[in-house]
Design a protein around this motif. Structure first.
Motif, mmCIF file in Angstrom:
data_model
loop_
_atom_site.group_PDB
_atom_site.id
_atom_site.type_symbol
_atom_site.label_atom_id
_atom_site.label_comp_id
_atom_site.label_asym_id
_atom_site.label_seq_id
_atom_site.Cartn_x
_atom_site.Cartn_y
_atom_site.Cartn_z
ATOM 1 N N ARG A 123 23.974 38.071 45.513
ATOM 2 C CA ARG A 123 24.469 38.010 44.128
ATOM 3 C C ARG A 123 25.890 37.457 44.088
ATOM 4 N NH1 ARG A 123 26.379 43.616 41.942
ATOM 5 N NH2 ARG A 123 28.066 42.963 43.359
ATOM 6 N N ASP A 124 26.754 38.031 44.901
ATOM 7 C CA ASP A 124 28.160 37.616 44.926
ATOM 8 C C ASP A 124 28.317 36.201 45.477
ATOM 9 O OD1 ASP A 124 28.743 40.120 43.944
ATOM 10 O OD2 ASP A 124 29.276 40.950 45.902
ATOM 11 N N HIS A 125 27.526 35.895 46.493
ATOM 12 C CA HIS A 125 27.576 34.560 47.113
ATOM 13 C C HIS A 125 27.204 33.477 46.107
ATOM 14 C CE1 HIS A 125 26.300 31.118 49.538
ATOM 15 N NE2 HIS A 125 25.073 31.283 49.079
ATOM 16 N N LEU A 126 26.120 33.691 45.361
ATOM 17 C CA LEU A 126 25.653 32.653 44.441
ATOM 18 C C LEU A 126 26.610 32.484 43.259
ATOM 19 C CD1 LEU A 126 23.560 30.557 43.742
ATOM 20 C CD2 LEU A 126 22.181 32.329 42.647
ATOM 21 N N ALA A 127 27.109 33.603 42.724
ATOM 22 C CA ALA A 127 28.048 33.516 41.606
ATOM 23 C C ALA A 127 29.296 32.739 42.005
ATOM 24 C CB ALA A 127 28.421 34.914 41.126
ATOM 25 N N GLU A 128 29.783 32.985 43.225
ATOM 26 C CA GLU A 128 30.965 32.266 43.701
ATOM 27 C C GLU A 128 30.651 30.795 43.952
ATOM 28 O OE1 GLU A 128 34.309 32.490 47.307
ATOM 29 O OE2 GLU A 128 32.626 33.897 47.275
ATOM 30 N N LYS A 129 29.473 30.527 44.496
ATOM 31 C CA LYS A 129 29.081 29.159 44.829
ATOM 32 C C LYS A 129 29.015 28.271 43.591
ATOM 33 C CE LYS A 129 25.216 26.558 46.866
ATOM 34 N NZ LYS A 129 23.866 26.682 47.496
ATOM 35 N N ILE A 130 28.466 28.800 42.491
ATOM 36 C CA ILE A 130 28.310 27.981 41.283
ATOM 37 C C ILE A 130 29.519 28.098 40.348
ATOM 38 C CG2 ILE A 130 25.791 28.106 41.415
ATOM 39 C CD1 ILE A 130 25.856 30.140 39.148
ATOM 40 N N GLY A 131 30.436 29.001 40.663
ATOM 41 C CA GLY A 131 31.659 29.113 39.883
ATOM 42 C C GLY A 131 31.472 29.675 38.486
ATOM 43 N N GLU A 132 30.513 30.601 38.335
ATOM 44 C CA GLU A 132 30.269 31.214 37.024
ATOM 45 C C GLU A 132 30.729 32.674 37.017
ATOM 46 O OE1 GLU A 132 29.398 29.698 34.368
ATOM 47 O OE2 GLU A 132 28.673 27.775 35.160
ATOM 48 N N LYS A 133 31.057 33.162 35.849
ATOM 49 C CA LYS A 133 31.572 34.520 35.702
ATOM 50 C C LYS A 133 30.479 35.547 35.962
ATOM 51 C CE LYS A 133 33.923 37.573 32.394
ATOM 52 N NZ LYS A 133 34.471 37.692 31.026
ATOM 53 N N LEU A 134 30.788 36.558 36.767
ATOM 54 C CA LEU A 134 29.864 37.649 37.063
ATOM 55 C C LEU A 134 30.471 38.957 36.570
ATOM 56 C CD1 LEU A 134 27.357 38.910 38.472
ATOM 57 C CD2 LEU A 134 28.738 39.013 40.568
ATOM 58 N N ILE A 135 29.764 39.639 35.686
ATOM 59 C CA ILE A 135 30.176 40.949 35.190
ATOM 60 C C ILE A 135 29.273 42.001 35.826
ATOM 61 C CG2 ILE A 135 30.309 42.453 33.157
ATOM 62 C CD1 ILE A 135 30.772 39.882 31.492
ATOM 63 N N VAL A 136 29.861 43.010 36.463
ATOM 64 C CA VAL A 136 29.088 44.093 37.078
ATOM 65 C C VAL A 136 29.475 45.403 36.411
ATOM 66 C CG1 VAL A 136 28.556 45.351 39.201
ATOM 67 C CG2 VAL A 136 28.984 42.874 39.292
ATOM 68 N N ARG A 137 28.482 46.139 35.971
ATOM 69 C CA ARG A 137 28.698 47.477 35.448
ATOM 70 C C ARG A 137 27.828 48.452 36.243
ATOM 71 N NH1 ARG A 137 32.507 45.432 34.076
ATOM 72 N NH2 ARG A 137 33.500 45.289 32.022
#
Length: 302
Positions: free
Chosen positions: A76-90
């Protein structure tokens, strides 16, 4: 005749991209629910095709129960960083503490029901008016009842008897203040479609989808990964087996399947040969009752 062959995967992809763009056009604050599982990864890939070179018109949102597979969280973290999109985790853990919620007891104590509280709180926090998810109609019979644009009331509840018609790929996203729409761009896909699409587009996945050796608890013909989240009783059979996961939920409610499928081609061959749906074979939480999924969805579950 065109030299380009337009096959059924192209049709499914085209429909999903159309749905994504409808969401962007009809809603002010959409979000894409992203867990690091194969279906939500497929959604991210489709969103890239729908909106690049621009940015996504929505953030990625993960409702983390605290019982997730480490491999899925890392991806999850790898892909969000790779594509440069905002990730919100609750985190469900925070909701349990804040609301004084009572956790399920037992051998496979799941937080699946409790994550509904966190999801609804997150929708309220960010004022999301649409949440995009990777549910498919072939997963479970309650999923098959739901529309692609599925309206939820101001309490986040779903009524299977009050759904809008969807004719000629026309999606009605009009809602009243406080209501929310859950959107399912791959609702018309099957598990096999997803894997064929992953193969065709060479989409990267977490390692647990492929055969690997793991310590598992053998319980009622299911193989559940040992972890701090499940109760091991005297006399339980703990073994090491070569397994893979067809679907990735919590470690408390998702069973593995014994498999030597180490490539996408092997996995596709297995799926073609199997007679059991992925949730039917591997999701412990769906065995609570005949209507377990539908009951959770009525209360706001995705």
């Amino acid at each position: 005749m065109s030299k380009y062959h337009f096959d059924y995967l192209d049709n499914l992809e085209s429909e999903a991209i159309h749905i994504f763009r409808e969401v962007a056009g009809q809603f002010e604050r959409p979000a894409l629910l992203f867990s690091g599982g194969k279906d939500s990864i497929t959604l991210v890939h489709l969103a890239l095709k729908a909106f690049r070179p621009g940015k996504f018109p929505f953030p990625l949102v993960h409702i983390d129960t605290g019982h997730n597979f480490p491999e899925a969280l890392a991806f999850r973290d790898h892909l969000a960083e790779k594509i440069g999109e905002k990730l919100i985790v609750r985190n469900v853990e925070d909701t349990i503490k804040a609301k004084g919620l009572t956790e399920q007891k037992g051998k496979f104590a799941s937080r699946n029901a409790l994550q509904t509280f966190t999801l609804l709180d997150t929708i309220e926090e960010f004022k999301f008016d649409a949440c995009i998810g990777g549910a498919r109609r072939d997963e479970e019979k309650a999923r098959a009842k739901e529309r692609i644009f599925s309206v939820r009331d101001e309490f986040g509840q779903w009524d299977p008897k009050l759904q809008r018609p969807e004719l000629w790929n026309t999606y009605n996203g009009k809602i009243h203040k406080g209501e929310n729409v859950r959107v399912f761009p791959i609702s018309n896909w099957t598990e096999l479609d997803v894997w064929n699409y992953i193969r065709r587009n060479n989409i990267e996945l977490p390692s647990i989808y492929y055969a690997h050796e793991r310590e598992v608890l053998e319980y009622e013909n299911q193989l559940v990964a040992t972890s701090e989240f499940i109760r091991v009783d005297p006399g339980d059979s703990i073994v090491r087996k070569t397994v893979r996961y067809r679907t990735v939920g919590d470690m408390t409610c998702t069973a593995a399947v014994e498999s030597n499928a180490s490539t996408i081609e092997d996995i596709i061959s297995e799926i073609i040969a199997t007679k059991t749906s992925e949730r039917g074979e591997t999701r412990i939480d769906d065995r609570v009752s005949e209507a377990a999924m539908e009951d959770r969805k009525k209360n706001g579950y995705f």
